[in-house]
Enzyme design. Sequence first.
Site, PDB file in Angstrom:
ATOM      1  N   LEU A 643       0.813  -1.211   0.000  1.00  0.00           N
ATOM      2  CA  LEU A 643       0.000   0.000   0.000  1.00  0.00           C
ATOM      3  C   LEU A 643       0.849   1.264   0.000  1.00  0.00           C
ATOM      4  O   LEU A 643       0.511   2.251  -0.649  1.00  0.00           O
ATOM      5  CB  LEU A 643      -0.934   0.000   1.211  1.00  0.00           C
ATOM      6  CG  LEU A 643      -1.943  -1.149   1.277  1.00  0.00           C
ATOM      7  CD1 LEU A 643      -2.741  -1.067   2.577  1.00  0.00           C
ATOM      8  CD2 LEU A 643      -2.886  -1.114   0.080  1.00  0.00           C
ATOM      9  N   GLU A 717       4.874  -8.417  11.144  1.00  0.00           N
ATOM     10  CA  GLU A 717       5.626  -9.535  11.715  1.00  0.00           C
ATOM     11  C   GLU A 717       6.699 -10.118  10.797  1.00  0.00           C
ATOM     12  O   GLU A 717       7.737 -10.579  11.264  1.00  0.00           O
ATOM     13  CB  GLU A 717       4.661 -10.663  12.119  1.00  0.00           C
ATOM     14  CG  GLU A 717       4.231 -10.651  13.554  1.00  0.00           C
ATOM     15  CD  GLU A 717       2.950  -9.875  13.803  1.00  0.00           C
ATOM     16  OE1 GLU A 717       2.506  -9.837  14.957  1.00  0.00           O
ATOM     17  OE2 GLU A 717       2.395  -9.301  12.855  1.00  0.00           O
TER      18      GLU A 717
END
Length: 751
Positions: A643, A717
């Site tokens: 994004l 993560e």
Amino acid sequence: MTQTFSSTGHDSFVGTPRNRVDGPAKVTGLAKYAGEFTAADLAHGYVVSSAIARGRISAIDTAAAEAVPGVIKVLTHENRSRTAWLDYNYQDAVAPPGSPFRALYDDKIAFSGQPVALVVAEDFETARHAATLVKVAYEAEEPKTSADAVRAFAYDPPKKRAGIKPPPKPWGDADAAYDAAPIKLQNEYRLAVEHHNPMEPHASTVVYEGDGKYTVYDKVQGVSNSHNYLAAVFGLKKDDVRVLNPYLGGGFGSGLRPQYQLFLAMLAARDLERSVRVVLTRDQMWSFTYRPDAIQTVSLGSGEDGQLQALRHDAIGVTSHYEDYQEVVVNWSGVLYKCDNVALTYKIAQLDTASPGDMRAPGAVTGVFAIETAMDELAHEAGLDPIALRLRNFSEADATSEDKPFGSKALKACFTQGAERFGWAKRTPAPRSMREGHELVGWGMATGVWESMMQQSSAHAILSADGKLEVGNSTGDIGTGTYTILTQIAADTLGLPMEDVTTKLGDTRLPEAPVAGGSWTAASSGTAVMKACRNVGEQVFKLARAMEGSPLANVDFDRVSFANGRIAVAGDDSRSVALVDVLKAAGVETVEATESAGPDKDFASQYEAYTHSAVFVEVRVDEELGQIRLTRVVSAVAAGKILNPKTARSQILGGVVMGIGSALHEESMMDHRLGRFMNHNLGEYHVPANADIYDIDVIFVDEEDKANPLGVKGLGEIGIVGTAAAVANAVFHATGKRIRHLPITIDKVLG
């Protein structure tokens, strides 16, 4: 299958690097954190922590503290009010099975540093001083705080933790296949206990508004968790409590659950009917929530060609006596590699400590370190390049989940592009074969993997007559850039400049969204924002069609685009109308919508979704001193649509640095006689500093994914997973010494 939507006809914000919209507030000090909000009647609480790890309080004397001028009250288990439903077995959205810790509940001590009193005073300094005057006598018992001491008592959790996949049933016969394999490896792997250590300490400010109503500012990664907790534990109506956390100074998982300072602050505020703030010290932040130790054994059997014939991954994790904390440790081995004979087991054992907590990529940091180190050992034994071994055992489906294929998996491209950028082809395979001057040079690599998840989430969108758009929900921005990417998504969907979009987060009066964790925020809240904006767009389009002489008359919605603050017939900008003109003509001040989004059940029934990476590391080890310099990292990541490359890269950089910390620095050192972590400050608990970090190169590999309408996978993560194994593998390549217990320190290199 999920339908996608994006506006057309203008330059897209999504997919381009953009500065953080919350950046100016943070760098100028305008951003306020939980411990910085105030009130006219604000009192300050200071926690008195237990000096033992197991036993009971035999006596507590608060007279001297209460005699200090400015002290309002000292709360203990003996005098705390009964307004709290302390016997309520509250379960929040991320809690493990069991009974959550209850501060000041009784005289029992469950862990070192447990709060035993709260001193409330007119100012912080007075409360802190008076806390030193509280005298507590204990009947101490010998604590058990080492995983080795309790491994014989490990058990299979009777109740599984929601959202945590237990190990699958074994398939094939791993033990027999291991015994028959030409190449056999069996070793134990350990990570030291680590603490989250976000920059912002845990704090709660409870503002008493009168008439039993409260506004609460809490250090938490999801205000809904704190809201539900306060309502349930204190028997409050949800409408009487508002919880906010507009900014968070890091969490790494420590803020997924309400911590005990929230309970204490509300307890005091209700008792005194005034506002109370409680801020924990850095020392006290070592008393709860940490990445737990796990005793892991990995057994690999293969043919001479390196093809896996047997794979066992067994782990014993640890938990407290009051909860069954669980995380996914061993399943990653079955996800990453194809093998016909696999056994994966996970048990837990109870310690006299607080419950562990989810810490960035919980379970994966632990389990992937073990399997990726073991695979490097197998590559060495089989005489194969580490990448070649992984490709030979490459999995095209998730064997831990009914062999469902992956919705997308560009891991091979990660290997290829990462290796090329790193220069892997120049590596000589023999340990100690590369050097420069007095330093041994080592190159290592490992695979990273993390679940690509989406949770149920809601969001609102409000378009005003002046052309300004507001979007938002209750999730938090924990430093990942959520404010920015939601602004980009909203701006693209309605064709507005980013500066005309305001994103609001971290408020229970906004539509409910999941906690910020698990790398699911972009997919979950991003999709909800997109849907809410699309709804607004459809409403405005209907108003535009109804305008007298409308250029959009007799045009269907799927034939229009939103760009430059206008609705236009796609491909014909001459037939367009400004959004502000539409609202003005209709005589409306706002157009609003609230939408929800959740996982695609059709997709989930057919596919599994994971984010993957390939991590390449160069270390230089002083041959005489054993000192390690980590001079280069290349992390190639396949995470669907990116994004915002700028904030995305920042997430991978942070994850890599944290992985370096696991590999070389971080270790919470316990004195098992006392049951207390002894290096409970940032002077003695080592985290990577600027001087420890050299070049980190991030590659985002092209990948298309249909697990959610945005085509995104989480990035929070994946940057950390696999990094520690790559470092350990590089150290082996440099020195010939295989170190399986992290962190890798000088004594282990030289010993």
